[in-house]
Design a protein around this motif. Structure first.
Motif, PDB file in Angstrom:
ATOM      1  N   UNK A 148       0.863  -1.173   0.000  1.00 15.64           N
ATOM      2  CA  UNK A 148       0.000   0.000   0.000  1.00 15.64           C
ATOM      3  C   UNK A 148       0.902   1.227   0.000  1.00 15.64           C
ATOM      4  N   UNK A 149       0.694   2.110  -0.963  1.00 14.95           N
ATOM      5  CA  UNK A 149       1.587   3.270  -1.141  1.00 14.95           C
ATOM      6  C   UNK A 149       0.774   4.534  -0.963  1.00 14.95           C
ATOM      7  N   UNK A 150       1.243   5.403  -0.056  1.00 18.42           N
ATOM      8  CA  UNK A 150       0.601   6.704   0.150  1.00 18.42           C
ATOM      9  C   UNK A 150       1.688   7.781   0.103  1.00 18.42           C
ATOM     10  N   UNK A 151       1.419   8.850  -0.657  1.00 14.63           N
ATOM     11  CA  UNK A 151       2.436   9.896  -0.833  1.00 14.63           C
ATOM     12  C   UNK A 151       1.871  11.300  -0.703  1.00 14.63           C
ATOM     13  N   UNK A 152       2.811  12.252  -0.483  1.00 13.23           N
ATOM     14  CA  UNK A 152       2.409  13.648  -0.306  1.00 13.23           C
ATOM     15  C   UNK A 152       3.503  14.547  -0.885  1.00 13.23           C
ATOM     16  N   UNK A 153       3.078  15.564  -1.651  1.00 12.06           N
ATOM     17  CA  UNK A 153       4.002  16.569  -2.204  1.00 12.06           C
ATOM     18  C   UNK A 153       4.041  17.775  -1.267  1.00 12.06           C
ATOM     19  N   UNK A 154       5.231  18.357  -1.111  1.00 18.89           N
ATOM     20  CA  UNK A 154       5.351  19.562  -0.271  1.00 18.89           C
ATOM     21  C   UNK A 154       6.598  20.331  -0.705  1.00 18.89           C
ATOM     22  N   UNK A 155       6.832  21.440  -0.080  1.00 15.54           N
ATOM     23  CA  UNK A 155       8.020  22.264  -0.361  1.00 15.54           C
ATOM     24  C   UNK A 155       8.839  22.383   0.908  1.00 15.54           C
ATOM     25  N   UNK A 156      10.151  22.267   0.719  1.00 12.62           N
ATOM     26  CA  UNK A 156      11.032  22.549   1.837  1.00 12.62           C
ATOM     27  C   UNK A 156      11.121  24.061   2.028  1.00 12.62           C
ATOM     28  N   UNK A 157      11.818  24.477   3.049  1.00 13.66           N
ATOM     29  CA  UNK A 157      11.897  25.929   3.339  1.00 13.66           C
ATOM     30  C   UNK A 157      12.684  26.691   2.278  1.00 13.66           C
ATOM     31  N   UNK A 158      13.549  25.987   1.565  1.00 13.06           N
ATOM     32  CA  UNK A 158      14.308  26.646   0.472  1.00 13.06           C
ATOM     33  C   UNK A 158      13.566  26.539  -0.856  1.00 13.06           C
ATOM     34  N   UNK A 159      12.280  26.235  -0.791  1.00 10.50           N
ATOM     35  CA  UNK A 159      11.401  26.106  -1.964  1.00 10.50           C
ATOM     36  C   UNK A 159      11.769  24.932  -2.868  1.00 10.50           C
ATOM     37  N   UNK A 160      12.558  24.013  -2.334  1.00 10.05           N
ATOM     38  CA  UNK A 160      12.864  22.809  -3.109  1.00 10.05           C
ATOM     39  C   UNK A 160      11.639  21.869  -3.051  1.00 10.05           C
ATOM     40  N   UNK A 161      11.441  21.187  -4.145  1.00 12.67           N
ATOM     41  CA  UNK A 161      10.322  20.247  -4.185  1.00 12.67           C
ATOM     42  C   UNK A 161      10.631  19.042  -3.275  1.00 12.67           C
ATOM     43  N   UNK A 162       9.608  18.692  -2.498  1.00 11.91           N
ATOM     44  CA  UNK A 162       9.785  17.547  -1.617  1.00 11.91           C
ATOM     45  C   UNK A 162       8.600  16.561  -1.729  1.00 11.91           C
ATOM     46  N   UNK A 163       8.901  15.306  -1.502  1.00 15.05           N
ATOM     47  CA  UNK A 163       7.877  14.249  -1.498  1.00 15.05           C
ATOM     48  C   UNK A 163       8.209  13.217  -0.408  1.00 15.05           C
ATOM     49  N   UNK A 164       7.170  12.715   0.239  1.00 14.05           N
ATOM     50  CA  UNK A 164       7.398  11.560   1.106  1.00 14.05           C
ATOM     51  C   UNK A 164       6.350  10.497   0.769  1.00 14.05           C
ATOM     52  N   UNK A 165       6.750   9.258   0.914  1.00 14.61           N
ATOM     53  CA  UNK A 165       5.867   8.114   0.655  1.00 14.61           C
ATOM     54  C   UNK A 165       5.928   7.150   1.846  1.00 14.61           C
ATOM     55  N   UNK A 166       4.752   6.730   2.266  1.00 19.42           N
ATOM     56  CA  UNK A 166       4.642   5.661   3.263  1.00 19.42           C
ATOM     57  C   UNK A 166       4.254   4.381   2.525  1.00 19.42           C
ATOM     58  N   UNK A 167       5.089   3.395   2.649  1.00 19.27           N
ATOM     59  CA  UNK A 167       4.855   2.133   1.930  1.00 19.27           C
ATOM     60  C   UNK A 167       4.656   1.030   2.973  1.00 19.27           C
ATOM     61  N   UNK A 168       3.481   0.394   2.930  1.00 17.58           N
ATOM     62  CA  UNK A 168       3.104  -0.618   3.924  1.00 17.58           C
ATOM     63  C   UNK A 168       3.019  -1.990   3.260  1.00 17.58           C
ATOM     64  N   UNK A 169       3.702  -2.920   3.881  1.00 19.21           N
ATOM     65  CA  UNK A 169       3.664  -4.315   3.397  1.00 19.21           C
ATOM     66  C   UNK A 169       2.392  -4.983   3.946  1.00 19.21           C
TER      67      UNK A 169
END
Length: 520
Positions: A148-169
């Motif tokens: 199961x894959x869940x992800x979110x887009x966001x920006x770091x403080x330096x306006x760099x593109x950021x993403x995190x994903x939670x992957x559940x077995x």
């Protein structure tokens, strides 16, 4: 319980019990499944109330990582640079590892951190940053690898593109589901087996077992064994059938015993009559031969011989008449010619007829009639005379006093204390159910003597066919044992009752009733 009721109960057992037990099993299985998910994935218990998560698997998959996903999302929105801090990331990884979950963090278009590189290498390519939106998130299911894959887009403080994903077995979640399905199937199978066993045991004891008892009883009766009772164990239709069958067995046994007794009595009667016929026949033969051989040489002696032959012939005629009358009684073909009789005149005539014969036996006759002179009855005069003759004849036959007395008493009302319990109907307070007015519709005739009396043990049976209170005495006195049985039949056919009382050494009284004719 009736069979119809049993069938209704059986239907309820087949429907209600499985539904009730199935509902309990389903609820318990779902509860166990929910508790396992909550404990393993640290899910919110409020998300697993009711049966919605079972009916909607997607919702289950969505909610098992919602708590962790929301916590990391808050970090990404409030202080995204923490996701670049190795100590924070390691702490998150340690927490997620216990839930078969790992995190992937991207900085710009490169993977900054991968919590489980081996599992990550098996996955499909994760989507890259799209146009940012605060509510923008990603969720997908890798069915090949059960992830199961869940992800979110966001920006770091330096306006760099950021993403995190939670992957559940999810490979460890599937056994829970399989176990739940297995448990449900086992429960439903057990419910079916238990329901069937309950029905079989119940129906066997309530229907099959009584039928087996009835079958065995039928075989016993078919084999001629009428001594084995049919045990009644229920109150339904089968129980009623068993009771009817038991009554039939008792009746058949009674008929058989009566038949055996009847055949024995018939043999005894035939032996007695054969003896009684043989005696006068021998006498007739001897006196006839005496006449032929000239033994009776004088006219006086010849006359004596002839009178003896006539007397013996009369005795034989009486015995033959008794047999003929008995045969008619057995066939219920006793002839009657009912006429209206004045009770006083009729009995006076009868007493006049029997008085001379009784006096020849040194027996006096006393007569008392307390009824009105206009009292009438409907009766057959010949058969009623037979009743009187048979009763008085017994008194003459067994009289043991040098001066005998026979008293005939006719009363207008039946005194209730005189009636034996067999013929009385008593209220709980001791009064008679038959009102005095109904009693006055009958007259009572009492014929008593001062003879030897009858033992109390024999008294209830004196009106039975062939019964002799004292076989040795009766054989010496003669008689077929049918006299009082014929009397009882005649009185019964006149809608009356007959009974007797007796005291040894003092005498016997025979009572019978006759119904008045009220309208002349």
């Amino acid at each position: 319980m009736k069979i119809r009721g049993r069938l209704i109960v059986a239907f309820l057992i087949m429907t209600v019990f499985p539904l009730f037990a199935g509902a309990i099993s389903f609820h318990r299985t779902v509860q166990i499944q929910a508790d396992n998910i909550i404990a393993y994935y640290s899910a919110d218990p409020d998300d697993y109330k009711g049966y919605g998560f079972i009916l909607n698997p997607v919702q289950v998959l969505y909610k098992i990582t919602s708590k962790d996903f929301n916590a990391i999302t808050n970090i990404a929105e409030d202080n995204p640079d923490k996701l670049l801090d190795s100590s924070v990331i390691n702490s998150i990884t340690n927490i997620l590892a216990g839930r078969d979950t790992f995190i992937v963090i991207r900085y710009e278009d490169s993977d900054f951190y991968i919590g489980d590189k081996e599992c990550y290498g098996k996955m499909l390519t994760l989507p890259y940053f799209t146009e940012y939106s605060k509510d923008n998130s990603y969720i997908s299911l890798d069915t090949k690898n059960s992830l199961l894959i869940r992800g979110k887009d966001f920006y770091f403080t330096d306006n760099a593109k950021g993403q995190f994903y939670l992957i559940t077995d999810l490979s460890k979640l599937m056994p829970y589901w399989k176990n739940s399905l297995r448990d449900l199937m086992v429960c439903f199978l057990a419910i079916i087996v238990i329901t069937g066993a309950i029905l079989i045991i119940w129906l066997y004891h309530s229907i099959v077992k009584p039928l087996n008892i009835l079958h065995i009883a039928t075989m016993q009766i078919g084999a001629g064994n009428l001594d084995s009772p049919v045990r009644v164990t229920s109150s339904d239709e089968i129980g009623e059938l068993c009771r009817d069958f038991e009554e039939m067995r008792i009746r058949l046994k009674s008929i058989l015993e009566e038949r055996i007794q009847y055949e024995q009595n018939t043999r005894d009667m035939m032996g007695s009559i054969s003896h009684d016929l043989k005696t006068p026949l021998t006498a007739i033969k001897g006196y006839a031969e005496g006449l032929i051989d000239g033994v009776a040489a004088t006219p006086g002696k010849q006359e004596k011989y002839l009178k003896t032959i006539i007397a013996k012939a009369v005795d034989m005629t009486y015995l033959v008449d008794e047999l003929s009358l008995f045969a008619k009684i057995e066939q219920n073909a006793l002839p009657y010619n009912f006429t209206v009789l004045n009770i006083g005149s009729y009995f006076e005539d009868c007493i006049d007829e029997i008085a001379f014969d009784l006096e020849s036996h040194n027996i006096k006759v006393a007569y008392e009639n307390s009824t009105d002179k206009d009292t009438f009855i409907t009766a057959d005069p010949e058969q009623l005379k037979r009743v009187i003759n048979n009763i008085t004849g017994n008194s003459v036959k067994y009289m043991d006093k040098s001066e005998g007395i026979i008293k005939i008493t006719i009363s207008n009302v039946i005194p209730p204390p005189v009636l034996p319990p067999l013929y009385r109907q008593i209220n709980e307070d001791g009064t008679d159910l038959i009102p005095p007015k109904a009693q006055e519709e009958f007259i009572q005739v009492e014929i008593s003597d001062n003879g030897p009396g009858i033992d109390k043990r024999d008294l209830p049976f004196i009106f039975d066919h062939f019964y002799r209170a004292d076989a040795s005495r009766n054989s010496s006195k003669g008689g077929s044992g049918l006299g009082l049985a014929i009397v009882q039949k005649i009185i019964s056919d006149h809608n009356g009752k007959i009974w007797a009382t007796s005291t040894l050494g003092k005498g016997t009284s025979v009572y019978f009733t006759l119904k008045k004719r009220l309208n002349i």
